[in-house]
Motif scaffolding. Sequence first.
Motif, PDB file in Angstrom:
ATOM      1  N   UNK A   1       0.827  -1.192   0.000  1.00 22.09           N
ATOM      2  CA  UNK A   1       0.000   0.000   0.000  1.00 22.09           C
ATOM      3  C   UNK A   1       0.871   1.254   0.000  1.00 22.09           C
ATOM      4  N   UNK A   2       0.732   2.047  -1.061  1.00 26.45           N
ATOM      5  CA  UNK A   2       1.476   3.297  -1.154  1.00 26.45           C
ATOM      6  C   UNK A   2       2.950   3.146  -1.453  1.00 26.45           C
ATOM      7  N   UNK A   3       3.394   1.941  -1.802  1.00 25.01           N
ATOM      8  CA  UNK A   3       4.818   1.700  -2.058  1.00 25.01           C
ATOM      9  C   UNK A   3       4.969   0.882  -3.342  1.00 25.01           C
ATOM     10  N   UNK A   4       5.655   1.437  -4.345  1.00 24.67           N
ATOM     11  CA  UNK A   4       6.000   0.590  -5.476  1.00 24.67           C
ATOM     12  C   UNK A   4       7.246  -0.217  -5.092  1.00 24.67           C
ATOM     13  N   UNK A   5       7.767  -0.999  -5.996  1.00 25.59           N
ATOM     14  CA  UNK A   5       8.859  -1.909  -5.638  1.00 25.59           C
ATOM     15  C   UNK A   5      10.159  -1.186  -5.324  1.00 25.59           C
ATOM     16  N   UNK A   6      10.260   0.096  -5.678  1.00 26.75           N
ATOM     17  CA  UNK A   6      11.492   0.859  -5.446  1.00 26.75           C
ATOM     18  C   UNK A   6      11.604   1.347  -4.003  1.00 26.75           C
ATOM     19  N   UNK A   7      10.469   1.637  -3.361  1.00 23.78           N
ATOM     20  CA  UNK A   7      10.468   2.352  -2.078  1.00 23.78           C
ATOM     21  C   UNK A   7      10.780   1.417  -0.913  1.00 23.78           C
ATOM     22  N   UNK A   8      11.779   1.803  -0.089  1.00 26.09           N
ATOM     23  CA  UNK A   8      12.164   1.045   1.095  1.00 26.09           C
ATOM     24  C   UNK A   8      11.437   1.505   2.362  1.00 26.09           C
ATOM     25  N   UNK A   9      11.180   2.803   2.481  1.00 26.36           N
ATOM     26  CA  UNK A   9      10.738   3.399   3.744  1.00 26.36           C
ATOM     27  C   UNK A   9       9.435   2.761   4.236  1.00 26.36           C
ATOM     28  N   UNK A  10       9.483   2.195   5.457  1.00 27.92           N
ATOM     29  CA  UNK A  10       8.311   1.594   6.109  1.00 27.92           C
ATOM     30  C   UNK A  10       7.627   0.544   5.244  1.00 27.92           C
ATOM     31  N   UNK A  11       8.354  -0.062   4.360  1.00 26.95           N
ATOM     32  CA  UNK A  11       7.742  -0.990   3.412  1.00 26.95           C
ATOM     33  C   UNK A  11       7.036  -2.152   4.113  1.00 26.95           C
ATOM     34  N   UNK A  12       7.746  -2.825   5.019  1.00 27.50           N
ATOM     35  CA  UNK A  12       7.181  -4.021   5.634  1.00 27.50           C
ATOM     36  C   UNK A  12       6.076  -3.703   6.627  1.00 27.50           C
ATOM     37  N   UNK A  13       5.929  -2.426   6.984  1.00 21.13           N
ATOM     38  CA  UNK A  13       4.846  -2.034   7.890  1.00 21.13           C
ATOM     39  C   UNK A  13       3.530  -1.851   7.144  1.00 21.13           C
ATOM     40  N   UNK A  14       3.598  -1.809   5.818  1.00 25.48           N
ATOM     41  CA  UNK A  14       2.402  -1.570   5.022  1.00 25.48           C
ATOM     42  C   UNK A  14       1.722  -2.884   4.644  1.00 25.48           C
ATOM     43  N   UNK A  15       0.391  -2.884   4.633  1.00 27.84           N
ATOM     44  CA  UNK A  15      -0.306  -4.082   4.138  1.00 27.84           C
ATOM     45  C   UNK A  15      -0.141  -4.205   2.627  1.00 27.84           C
ATOM     46  N   UNK A  16      -0.519  -5.343   2.107  1.00 21.79           N
ATOM     47  CA  UNK A  16      -0.534  -5.531   0.663  1.00 21.79           C
ATOM     48  C   UNK A  16      -1.805  -4.909   0.093  1.00 21.79           C
ATOM     49  N   UNK A  17      -1.705  -4.397  -1.099  1.00 26.94           N
ATOM     50  CA  UNK A  17      -2.880  -3.944  -1.832  1.00 26.94           C
ATOM     51  C   UNK A  17      -3.035  -4.850  -3.045  1.00 26.94           C
ATOM     52  N   UNK A  18      -4.251  -5.355  -3.215  1.00 27.70           N
ATOM     53  CA  UNK A  18      -4.532  -6.329  -4.271  1.00 27.70           C
ATOM     54  C   UNK A  18      -5.584  -5.737  -5.195  1.00 27.70           C
ATOM     55  N   UNK A  19      -5.231  -5.551  -6.452  1.00 24.50           N
ATOM     56  CA  UNK A  19      -6.151  -4.989  -7.437  1.00 24.50           C
ATOM     57  C   UNK A  19      -6.878  -6.124  -8.144  1.00 24.50           C
ATOM     58  N   UNK A  20      -8.206  -6.000  -8.220  1.00 24.64           N
ATOM     59  CA  UNK A  20      -9.051  -7.072  -8.726  1.00 24.64           C
ATOM     60  C   UNK A  20     -10.005  -6.521  -9.787  1.00 24.64           C
ATOM     61  N   UNK A  21     -10.138  -7.257 -10.876  1.00 26.42           N
ATOM     62  CA  UNK A  21     -11.164  -6.950 -11.871  1.00 26.42           C
ATOM     63  C   UNK A  21     -12.262  -7.999 -11.754  1.00 26.42           C
ATOM     64  N   UNK A  22     -13.511  -7.541 -11.607  1.00 26.68           N
ATOM     65  CA  UNK A  22     -14.639  -8.439 -11.417  1.00 26.68           C
ATOM     66  C   UNK A  22     -15.263  -8.816 -12.752  1.00 26.68           C
ATOM     67  N   UNK A  23     -16.129  -9.817 -12.709  1.00 28.76           N
ATOM     68  CA  UNK A  23     -16.715 -10.356 -13.937  1.00 28.76           C
ATOM     69  C   UNK A  23     -17.484  -9.305 -14.731  1.00 28.76           C
ATOM     70  N   UNK A  24     -18.047  -8.306 -14.036  1.00 29.30           N
ATOM     71  CA  UNK A  24     -18.806  -7.273 -14.735  1.00 29.30           C
ATOM     72  C   UNK A  24     -17.933  -6.130 -15.253  1.00 29.30           C
ATOM     73  N   UNK A  25     -16.614  -6.271 -15.097  1.00 33.50           N
ATOM     74  CA  UNK A  25     -15.685  -5.261 -15.578  1.00 33.50           C
ATOM     75  C   UNK A  25     -15.318  -4.199 -14.567  1.00 33.50           C
ATOM     76  N   UNK A  26     -15.994  -4.185 -13.436  1.00 35.28           N
ATOM     77  CA  UNK A  26     -15.650  -3.214 -12.390  1.00 35.28           C
ATOM     78  C   UNK A  26     -14.367  -3.627 -11.693  1.00 35.28           C
ATOM     79  N   UNK A  27     -13.796  -2.680 -10.950  1.00 32.49           N
ATOM     80  CA  UNK A  27     -12.512  -2.924 -10.291  1.00 32.49           C
ATOM     81  C   UNK A  27     -12.628  -2.681  -8.789  1.00 32.49           C
ATOM     82  N   UNK A  28     -11.782  -3.387  -8.041  1.00 32.29           N
ATOM     83  CA  UNK A  28     -11.709  -3.209  -6.597  1.00 32.29           C
ATOM     84  C   UNK A  28     -10.259  -3.177  -6.172  1.00 32.29           C
TER      85      UNK A  28
END
Length: 451
Positions: free
Chosen positions: A117-144
């Motif tokens: 969350x809020x960290x691309x693969x380059x950023x070190x600062x507080x990286x492991x303190x952040x949860x994962x963010x998972x991007x999902x596309x649903x069957x109707x084409x919407x996103x979460x």
Amino acid sequence: MNASTTALPVVVIGAGPVGLAAAAHLVERGIEPLVLEAGSSAGSAVREWSHVRLFSTWSEVVDPAAEKLLAPTGWTAPDGGSYPTGGDWAEQYLQPLADVLGDRVRYGATVTGVSRLGRDRVVDVDREAQPFTVHVTLADGSEERLTARAVVDASGTWSTPSPLGGDGLPALGERAAAGRISYRVPDLKDPAVRARYAGGRTAVIGSGASAFTALAYLAELVKAEPGTHAVWILRRGISGSTFGGGEADQLPARGALGLAAKAAVEAGHADAVTGFRTTAVERTGEQLVLVAEDGRRLDPVDEVIALTGFRPDLSFLDELRLGLDERLQAPTELAPLIDPNQHSCGTVYPHGVTELSHPEQDVYLVGMKSYGRAPTFLAMTGYEQVRSIAAALACDREAAERVELTLPETGVCGGAGLFDEPGAVEEESGGGCCAAPATLTIGAPARSGGC
């Protein structure tokens, strides 16, 4: 991770055998899973090969934690000594398991990206303190966008079969000939599929269990349909291990597949072409001509069945810091155990969270995907993987590091450097790389967020 992060679910990608087993083990540990399945039902990939019979018995493809979860529903395990088809596995075990998990399984949910969350693969600062963010596309084409404390990727490799080109890239003309090339074992009991191959000449490319199965199916078709013939194309030469372990295989049905392929060749139902690395697919009228990198050209065929393995789709994990072997695309610590360049065994030492860990803490590739491009994965291996990972996420280090599993040997145990070598000759080996202790404590303690 802080307390609010550890309260988040563990996202499991894929509602196949290993993904659902992961969810069962997490529930057993009091950890909430959320399984995201791109298909419309449990075991969507398994259902695509519903006609193929497993070479493992029911007792070897039902996870213990899953069975405990199913027991209160009145579910009864099928006869442990019988062999399910893919369809049986999906309908009689995977779907009931997913139903028990209820809302913890979401269908029509395709994972398109995973990051911090809020960290691309380059950023070190507080990286492991952040949860994962998972991007999902649903069957109707919407996103979460979902958040998770950990991610277990059990999406498998079924959606990304390897091309028939000997260099790992599609052969010249392969894409243009796609209408006559299949990358799956055909269901010859389906009248439409049967008509496609009956009376024609079919090339089968590959040297594993899927190729053996296709050859056995085609051999039966040859007997029933005049004019039908198969050509078996191998990139390597024929040696003592070409047809598997036969009667020495501790999974008898797996050994029988190789013997069936051997019988098809010996009976003249299939011609074997060795040391053939396809570089081009050319059209001649309605037929195809396969061309090797050494210039050899095979007689025209009507259909091609390319069973050259699978490879992992890593595209949606690109923002994570994964530690992958440069050859197999498997976790770095696991790769030496499964590298076909080092040995030809169909079994590996039991392994768990340590071998499956990455520089990015609390993300795991499990099941067939953990093997990258390596072959010969067994369901029981995946079940042990996720048992160990669930223990690690529950901060039970002793259980996570204690891996208890005895895997059946293939009956084939050769020396190093045999993989894909046209002129290779099998070395004799007395146990060697296939021998594994029943109980094994592996590696250094693996870290898990919040432990």
